[in-house]
Write a protein that holds these residues in place. Structure first.
Motif, short mmCIF file in Angstrom:
data_model
loop_
_atom_site.label_atom_id
_atom_site.label_comp_id
_atom_site.label_asym_id
_atom_site.label_seq_id
_atom_site.Cartn_x
_atom_site.Cartn_y
_atom_site.Cartn_z
N TRP A 1 20.03 25.76 12.64
CA TRP A 1 19.86 24.83 13.76
C TRP A 1 19.89 23.39 13.28
CZ3 TRP A 1 16.95 20.82 15.50
CH2 TRP A 1 16.97 20.55 16.88
N TRP A 2 19.20 23.09 12.20
CA TRP A 2 19.13 21.72 11.68
C TRP A 2 20.51 21.23 11.24
CZ3 TRP A 2 15.45 18.16 12.07
CH2 TRP A 2 15.47 17.06 11.23
N ARG A 3 21.26 22.12 10.59
CA ARG A 3 22.58 21.73 10.07
C ARG A 3 23.62 21.64 11.18
NH1 ARG A 3 22.17 25.96 5.02
NH2 ARG A 3 20.85 24.66 3.65
N GLU A 4 23.49 22.45 12.22
CA GLU A 4 24.45 22.42 13.32
C GLU A 4 24.48 21.08 14.03
OE1 GLU A 4 23.40 25.66 15.82
OE2 GLU A 4 24.72 27.11 14.80
N HIS A 5 23.37 20.39 14.01
CA HIS A 5 23.26 19.10 14.70
C HIS A 5 23.40 17.92 13.74
CE1 HIS A 5 21.27 22.04 17.35
NE2 HIS A 5 21.63 21.25 18.34
N LEU A 6 23.79 18.21 12.50
CA LEU A 6 23.83 17.18 11.46
C LEU A 6 24.83 16.07 11.76
CD1 LEU A 6 23.02 16.17 8.64
CD2 LEU A 6 24.75 17.70 7.67
N GLU A 7 26.03 16.42 12.22
CA GLU A 7 27.09 15.43 12.38
C GLU A 7 26.87 14.51 13.58
OE1 GLU A 7 30.92 17.19 12.39
OE2 GLU A 7 30.72 18.10 10.40
N LEU A 8 26.25 15.03 14.62
CA LEU A 8 26.14 14.26 15.86
C LEU A 8 24.83 13.51 16.01
CD1 LEU A 8 27.69 16.83 18.39
CD2 LEU A 8 28.81 14.86 17.31
N ARG B 1 17.27 14.77 16.02
CA ARG B 1 17.16 16.23 15.92
C ARG B 1 15.72 16.68 16.12
NH1 ARG B 1 19.99 17.04 10.34
NH2 ARG B 1 20.39 14.80 10.49
N LEU B 2 14.79 15.94 15.53
CA LEU B 2 13.38 16.30 15.69
C LEU B 2 12.97 16.18 17.15
CD1 LEU B 2 10.82 17.13 14.20
CD2 LEU B 2 10.32 14.70 13.83
N SER B 3 13.42 15.14 17.82
CA SER B 3 13.12 14.94 19.23
C SER B 3 13.72 16.07 20.08
CB SER B 3 13.64 13.59 19.70
OG SER B 3 13.40 13.40 21.08
N LEU B 4 14.95 16.45 19.77
CA LEU B 4 15.62 17.52 20.51
C LEU B 4 14.90 18.85 20.30
CD1 LEU B 4 18.14 18.22 22.26
CD2 LEU B 4 19.29 18.82 20.11
N PHE B 5 14.45 19.09 19.08
CA PHE B 5 13.70 20.32 18.79
C PHE B 5 12.43 20.39 19.63
CE2 PHE B 5 9.99 21.85 16.40
CZ PHE B 5 10.26 23.21 16.40
N ILE B 6 11.71 19.29 19.71
CA ILE B 6 10.47 19.28 20.50
C ILE B 6 10.76 19.58 21.96
CG2 ILE B 6 8.64 17.77 21.39
CD1 ILE B 6 8.65 16.37 18.65
N GLU B 7 11.82 18.98 22.49
CA GLU B 7 12.13 19.12 23.92
C GLU B 7 12.71 20.48 24.26
OE1 GLU B 7 15.16 17.12 27.23
OE2 GLU B 7 14.55 15.97 25.47
N GLU B 8 13.65 20.96 23.48
CA GLU B 8 14.41 22.15 23.86
C GLU B 8 13.89 23.46 23.27
OE1 GLU B 8 18.57 21.67 23.14
OE2 GLU B 8 18.80 20.13 24.69
N ILE B 9 13.06 23.36 22.23
CA ILE B 9 12.57 24.60 21.60
C ILE B 9 11.05 24.67 21.61
CG2 ILE B 9 12.51 25.95 19.48
CD1 ILE B 9 15.30 24.93 18.86
N TRP C 1 13.00 14.20 4.46
CA TRP C 1 11.66 13.96 4.99
C TRP C 1 11.51 14.56 6.38
CZ3 TRP C 1 8.66 11.66 8.72
CH2 TRP C 1 7.35 11.37 8.38
N TYR C 2 12.47 14.27 7.25
CA TYR C 2 12.40 14.80 8.61
C TYR C 2 12.61 16.31 8.64
CZ TYR C 2 12.10 10.20 10.76
OH TYR C 2 11.67 8.95 11.17
N ALA C 3 13.42 16.82 7.73
CA ALA C 3 13.59 18.28 7.63
C ALA C 3 12.26 18.94 7.26
CB ALA C 3 14.67 18.62 6.61
#
Length: 214
Positions: free
Chosen positions: A111-118, A124-132, A88-90
């Motif tokens: 990008w989405w998979r690189e952050h999967l484990e942590l 991830r959605l929040s990080l995408f908004i802030e950093e990209i 859903w979030y993807a």
């Protein structure tokens, strides 16, 4: 007597095109447009067949004409059947990447998979908004989220999704870039429906746009 035939056909249901001659402008049109242009978070919550989608289409066109980046997320398209939080979030993530034309800037699958484990999907959605998103897009951004009542039938809680929207609003006090980001929520619901966990802060931000009859 010569009969003049009109090419216009009356439309029942669905959103009208921005230039549809049958569209009736209401007070809400100006309020919605001015509020979003001014950076206010807005929600249009009403019963069905009240013109919410048509209002959204026309408002998007006016804002885009002024150089504001507009993204449309239709939660009906994200789906509810067999949807997991990850998928859903993807789907939300990809819609933002595509809608903001960032596919040439980011390898979104990687990008989405690189952050999967942590990170969780919402992190991830929040990080995408802030950093990209807020780095690559320098203009004002309005994210329209339609059919928000669809989340109420999900098998998993989406309180965090609306919590993220509130978080973006609250970040304006600390980070100026978030002042360029605005959300507009549309659907058949009430603000109290959006965050169902009563231990969390309720969804109490934004300006309500009242849709009156024609």
């Amino acid at each position: 007597m010569t009969q003049i035939k009109s090419s216009y056909q009356y439309q029942v249901g669905g959103s009208l095109n921005g230039d549809a001659p049958s569209y009736v402008t209401r007070k809400a049109d100006l309020e919605f447009y001015k509020a979003l242009k001014g950076g206010n978070f807005c929600y249009v919550l009403n019963s069905r067949q009240m013109g919410k989608s048509s209002l959204r289409v026309r408002t998007m066109q006016k804002l885009q004409a002024e150089g504001i980046v507009c993204v449309f997320i239709d939660l009906t398209g994200i789906g509810t059947q067999d949807a997991t939080p990850e998928k859903w979030y993807a789907g939300i993530f990809y819609t933002l990447v595509s809608g903001c034309q960032l596919t040439s800037k980011i390898q979104w699958r990687t990008w989405w998979r690189e952050h999967l484990e942590l990170l969780t999907p919402i992190q991830r959605l929040s990080l995408f908004i802030e950093e990209i998103l807020l780095v690559e897009i320098k203009q004002k951004i309005v994210i329209f989220v339609d059919e928000i009542d669809r989340v109420l039938s999900q098998k998993f809680s989406l309180d965090d999704f609306f919590g993220l929207i509130r978080y973006c609003h609250d970040q304006r006090d600390t980070y100026a870039d978030y002042e360029r980001l605005t959300f507009a929520l549309l659907g058949v619901a009430t603000p109290s429906d959006l965050i169902q966990d009563k231990t969390q802060t309720p969804f109490n931000i934004g300006q309500a746009i009242q849709l009156q009859g024609f």
